[in-house]
Design an enzyme around this catalytic site. Sequence first.
Site, PDB file in Angstrom:
ATOM      1  N   ASP A  83     -77.248  59.609  30.541  1.00 46.93           N
ATOM      2  CA  ASP A  83     -76.870  59.845  31.608  1.00 46.93           C
ATOM      3  C   ASP A  83     -75.801  60.780  32.323  1.00 46.93           C
ATOM      4  O   ASP A  83     -75.454  61.080  33.113  1.00 46.93           O
ATOM      5  CB  ASP A  83     -76.155  58.433  32.086  1.00 46.93           C
ATOM      6  CG  ASP A  83     -77.234  57.175  32.210  1.00 46.93           C
ATOM      7  OD1 ASP A  83     -78.475  57.483  32.312  1.00 46.93           O
ATOM      8  OD2 ASP A  83     -76.842  56.200  31.602  1.00 46.93           O
TER       9      ASP A  83
ATOM     10  N   HIS B 104     -73.615  44.753  33.264  1.00 44.26           N
ATOM     11  CA  HIS B 104     -72.752  44.323  34.227  1.00 44.26           C
ATOM     12  C   HIS B 104     -73.680  43.676  35.526  1.00 44.26           C
ATOM     13  O   HIS B 104     -73.097  42.791  36.381  1.00 44.26           O
ATOM     14  CB  HIS B 104     -71.789  45.340  34.779  1.00 44.26           C
ATOM     15  CG  HIS B 104     -72.756  46.397  35.176  1.00 44.26           C
ATOM     16  ND1 HIS B 104     -72.978  47.394  34.058  1.00 44.26           N
ATOM     17  CD2 HIS B 104     -73.236  47.044  36.156  1.00 44.26           C
ATOM     18  CE1 HIS B 104     -73.532  48.564  34.476  1.00 44.26           C
ATOM     19  NE2 HIS B 104     -73.803  48.245  35.831  1.00 44.26           N
TER      20      HIS B 104
ATOM     21  N   ASP C 235     -79.241  47.144  28.722  1.00 41.84           N
ATOM     22  CA  ASP C 235     -79.104  47.970  29.804  1.00 41.84           C
ATOM     23  C   ASP C 235     -78.427  47.303  31.266  1.00 41.84           C
ATOM     24  O   ASP C 235     -78.668  45.949  31.296  1.00 41.84           O
ATOM     25  CB  ASP C 235     -80.576  48.289  30.412  1.00 41.84           C
ATOM     26  CG  ASP C 235     -80.712  49.476  31.223  1.00 41.84           C
ATOM     27  OD1 ASP C 235     -79.976  50.422  31.338  1.00 41.84           O
ATOM     28  OD2 ASP C 235     -81.220  48.995  32.384  1.00 41.84           O
TER      29      ASP C 235
END
Length: 1497
Positions: free
Chosen positions: A661, A546, A543
């Site tokens: 999402d 980045h 999750d």
Amino acid sequence: MVDIQHVETAETLPRLYALTLADDGSPAQDKTYIRVPLTRGKVILRIILKPGTLAAGGYPILHTNYPVEGFTKDPNLLHAYCDVKLDLPGAYQYKVEYTVNNTKTISEIGFVVAEPRIDLPKNGKELLPLDGLMILSMVPKWMGPITDWQKLISEAEYAGYNMIHFVPLQKRGESNSPYSIADQLTFDDDVFNGKDRKKSNKEKLAIVDRVIKQIYNKNGILSLSDVVWNHTSNSSQFLLKHPEAGYNLNNSPYLVPAYELDTALIELSGNMDKERLPTDIKNDSDADTIVNYIKDHTFKDLKLYEYKIIDVAKYVDEMRQALKSNTAKGIDPSIYKNVSHLQVKERTSLFGKDVIVNGHLGTRFHKSIDMSKALSFLLAFKGLSGLDQVADTDSLVSTFQGLLNDYNLPLYEEYDEECKIALDNIKGRLLFTRLAENGPKLGRITKTNPVIETYFTRLVDEKNEHPAGSMMLANNGWIWNADPLVDFAGPGSVAYLRREVIIWGDCVKLRYGQSPKDNPWLWKHMRDYTEQVARMFHGIRIDNCHSTPIHVAEYFLDAARKIRPDLYVLAELFTGSPEKDNAFVSRLGIHALIREAMQAWDTHELSRLAHRHGGKPVGSMDEDMVWKKVPYEGKEYDQVLRIPVSHGSMPRALFMDCTHDNETPLQKRTPQDALPNAAIVAFSDCAIGSVKGYDEIYPKLLDIVNEKLNYDPNPKHTTGIIEAKHKLNALHQKMCLEGYREVYVHQENDFLLVHRQHPNTHAGYLLISRTAFPGQGTGHSPIRLRKSEAQFEFAYSLKIDDISVKPSKYLQGLDAHLETLDAPRFDLHTDDKGQFVEVVLDDNFSPGSICVIKTSIGEKYEQVHKLVMSIEDKVVKDLSLLDCNVILYRCESEEIDSTKDGVYDIPNFGKTVYAGLQGFMSVLKPIITSNDLGHPLCDNLRAGHWALDYTINRLKAYQEQYPNLNLLIQWFEKRASLIKEVPDFLMPKYFALTIKTAYDKVYAQALSLMSPLVQQGDTFIKQLAMTSVQMLGKVPSTGLCPNKSTPSLAAGLPHFTVGHMRVWGRDVNISLRGLLMVTGQYEEAKNHIIAFAGSLRHGLIPNLLDSVRRPRYNSRDSVWFFMQAIQDYYKLAPDGKSILKANVPRRFPKNDEFVEVEDGYSYSSTIEEIIQEIMERHARGIHFREYNAGSKIDEQMSDKGFDIDIDVDWESGVLLGGNVWNCGTWMDKMGESTKAGNKGYPGTPRDGAPTEITGLLKSSLRWINQLIARGEYQWKGVDQIKDKKTVTFKEWNDLLENNFERVYYIPKDKKQDKEYDVITKIVNRRGVYKDVYKATEAYTEYQLRPNLFIAMAVAPELFDKKHAQECIRFCKDVLVGPLGMRTLDPADQQYKPYYLNSDDSGDFQTSKGRNYHQGPEWVWPLGYYLRAARHFEALEPQEIARILRTHRDYISQDAWCGLPELTNKNGEKCYDSCSTQAWSTATLLDLIHDLIEGDDI
């Protein structure tokens, strides 16, 4: 090429992935990251250092975190390699350490991801490729107790999913978000029923573990769950005990200003009414009112700049006291002596660096000064050398105050900018959270619902166990367009002060530091969590990857892979850059990145995504033509399937029709689009996925935090598009397992077609979809399947019965159903391109519809594929090298001379360089490597069969003269008849397969006819050797005798190929050893020797043979290269000695009179007699005027140039000859420009005694004396010399040996000039050898040229070893270019390195190419130079290999598959050069022979 009969077993062979590194041992820029799929068989990664690279020659050591041994080096320096047996999946790094000039060097790091083996119980022994995964995301908190999941899992199984992504099951924090985990080691209570909730944590873990295993074993579904490493819930209990796990005000004091601002904003939010500020935001004006108040009051009152600046008043006072007391020590103004001359910016920077001392960053005015340095700086600035020179204290203090203000000024400016950015961000977030349609609409501003989300979690240290500030922890979030490799909460960051973080108020950002020792408890806790997830689940989803420090993720993934080596790793990664994506993917070994179809805004964008993730283009060539079955060098395996790593890897995709999402089709497009969107994703050649609820047509994106309803515990197959998903997912897995890896995507208006095909059978599945984006155009061109059969599979249209959402106690989708559509009509038609099927869709094919058709071009095409890839040995076994010349090569002039037709002309591209198969292969090679199916050749092949017909017809034109071609012609004809039946879009592939199959077989046959040295050599040796096949051929217009066409060596292609310009005496005899003897073609070498021997006249052989019709005798050096060729044949050929007695018919009478062909050949000689005649003629002197002198034979030469004179200088033994009007050596360019006035003026006369002629003469004398000693030569010397009666060959030999250094060497120390024949005043370079001796123009003797190395190679005994070594090393820098050798020293005034023969300028030196040999870099002398370097041990073997590196690259990439005649300066292409030249490759073959076999001197 993989033998077609063994293609079926290629899967069982070990796979060897060949990765070639760059010169410095680093991966090439596009190969930094590669992924290697593991199989049940053996997989090997071969890391290769190419010959001549720095790394290969520097005792390389491979460093990697995979257990391997070091490099294996080829004994002949051909290459170094290391085989890594890849058994363990994982992410690996490697680097190469090597030594250059006694200095250790480390290459850049490369990354290899060995991909996991995915096992499904229902697949038997067959592994599931990663692209075959079909993943469904499910949210456990909506699934009910885990013991009641079975119906939901069975529904997922029916829909065809083979992996379920479970959103985190761990105990959630107070926000109730699954991604805000309160306890990483405990599962949430709602995972269990009431009874199980009371059980111990260990028992609960066992329950989850049991269910996950049951899902795998019973349903055949893998499981995957998230790991959340970069934050924890703000209600995590461990934070009370371990606040150091987060970024708090104690361990990260630089956050204090941001915390004070955050606190002030919360306080303001509770006092909005008091300050008469709007609490219900209705428009931009309300937001501006609040932001202006924050600017004018909050920021003003906080004075946060005090955390940046130094307290000027305080330290001005301290300075005044220090100056008054005069007690400061350690003052030294001299260290800042130039400070007064610095610019303000530089001075301020130095002041801050040396004088200012930082204190605790969480304290106002924390900066102080180092008083000693401050005084030193101040005094130096004022030009004072000490305190005793201070006259005006106030003035000095005032100056110091100015320095402090200068220091503070940019900090104030920095602060003002930070305030501006913070205000902009506060306003933007305020508008989004209160007004934006897609925002959370947070409502009224209060202290508990502040103007902007709080950036900090504030905990209470009830027992007062921790340092002050420890309980104030920074929350996590993300930043638009931030560098993901930079920690936005780390030291130096002002992101929290600037309010740049889009914050997650329920999550505390975790602070790991650089290694476990920086935060031991946190690293252990999160490792335990990671290992727990890895034990239970087959895969993990990282999750917020980045925002996770990459070294942290690396550590935890290593731990997870130790638990489960075949762990599948998925990530959401939004770096904004493919390069940064690759940085994460390569270091972490991420197997797929999530990509979202719902991000497409129209059908065209969706088609782009489908194309990107769809697979290879239909008709791709790379695997069939690049993967090869080859012998393995080690003992473990007999053969391997060699797969060259031509390109680096791109991250795989998990292409999802919708994620948890994403907004739904109803929200972003129309609900009907759910079906075509899902089908398009299913037809991609990558892992695919969806979210629970998409297939059921949920109307909106579910709020993963606040949604309270559960999934319907009694799902039905008839819901939404589940029935279509059942078929689409089954088809996706089938296409993946069976290898339908090629794709064609076509979009037109709202129609999007995706055609997946098998690369061998070309069976396929065609998806016709009609998307349902709002407001788009419609209509499509006829859907035509050429030379194909079509079979209907299924068709559906999604119908929405009611768009309203009905109340329910469970999550429900829209009232919708799948309408089954009738099969389309398949109409059969024919046009000028042949038969085709037109697909006519049903009238009910409305937006939101799909149709799947199975396509085939018939079973025979699998047989076609096998046939074009197979060729029996008998087809080529009788082919000679001359046959191979016809089949593979022939440039245009040769082809026209032989057949009257030229090479193939490709529209919009140009002509092939060869008429033979190599012509097409040179064009196809880059097409194959990059699958460039848009190339003009591919267009031409799709448009018609001209190239195929050309290939066969040209071979037929040769058939009568070359009967061995018959079987190959039949082979081509049989395949052509089949290929012409394939659909036009496949023509490029099948043409390329056919050409390459034949090419490889004929190429191999040619090599099989050559010497063991060639057959056992590496690719470079074989490429060099094959240039002999290029050059040796028959053309009607010329040959080795006047009355019939015979095989002959061309000097170079394409300029020297036919007629009198084909066979050059000098070029041929230089090339004979390398091209024909080293390669084992002794009979052809002998034929050339006898032909030239028969042409002997005046004691010379011709410059141009002209089939011995009207040869021209204007070359002084050719005869000596001829003598060397005879000697080479004697030493190398199996029947070498017999050459001396070979019979030679003589073209001209003994008196040298010119006679026509019919009057010639009146007597014969032996080669032994020819040798003696050459020696006698030269010893006695040669003087004649060329036959037919004048413009008929040379319209450029002046009259005196036709006079040929050669004599022996009996003081030194050298041969003197020529004059300033002719050019009798290889440097033979005659001036041709009337305009420039250089016509008749040779560019390089080289009259006198050229070094190479002297060396070749000495080589001949040495050999003759050896023959005499063995009783194999009947003469002892030459008599009837004008000054002497007789000179023995030994006397002549000794004369040369005793005088060579004296007459040619130019000593390094001019004091030694008297010992040598040197004119001191005109010496240019020293420590080298003259180019000629006793030239008319004395300065030309001293011009440094590469000719001396010919003498060194053939007669090394002439040279002092030390002198030779020094000269060789010196000339490496001066004369050696990238490919060739500079024909003149760049320091010479006459150096003109650019040859342009067509340039008729006014420049005397260069016009009409007069500078042909005055600087341009010729390739052939390099072979002699390197042979000399090897013999004299002047260069290390690695240095020689390094020089040849350029040649290896050039010949591998060159369309002509050879080395050029010459280049311009520093290897620049010379367009007037022959593209492939006989002697250029021949002399390198000479060198390689010497390197492997040793020289034969």
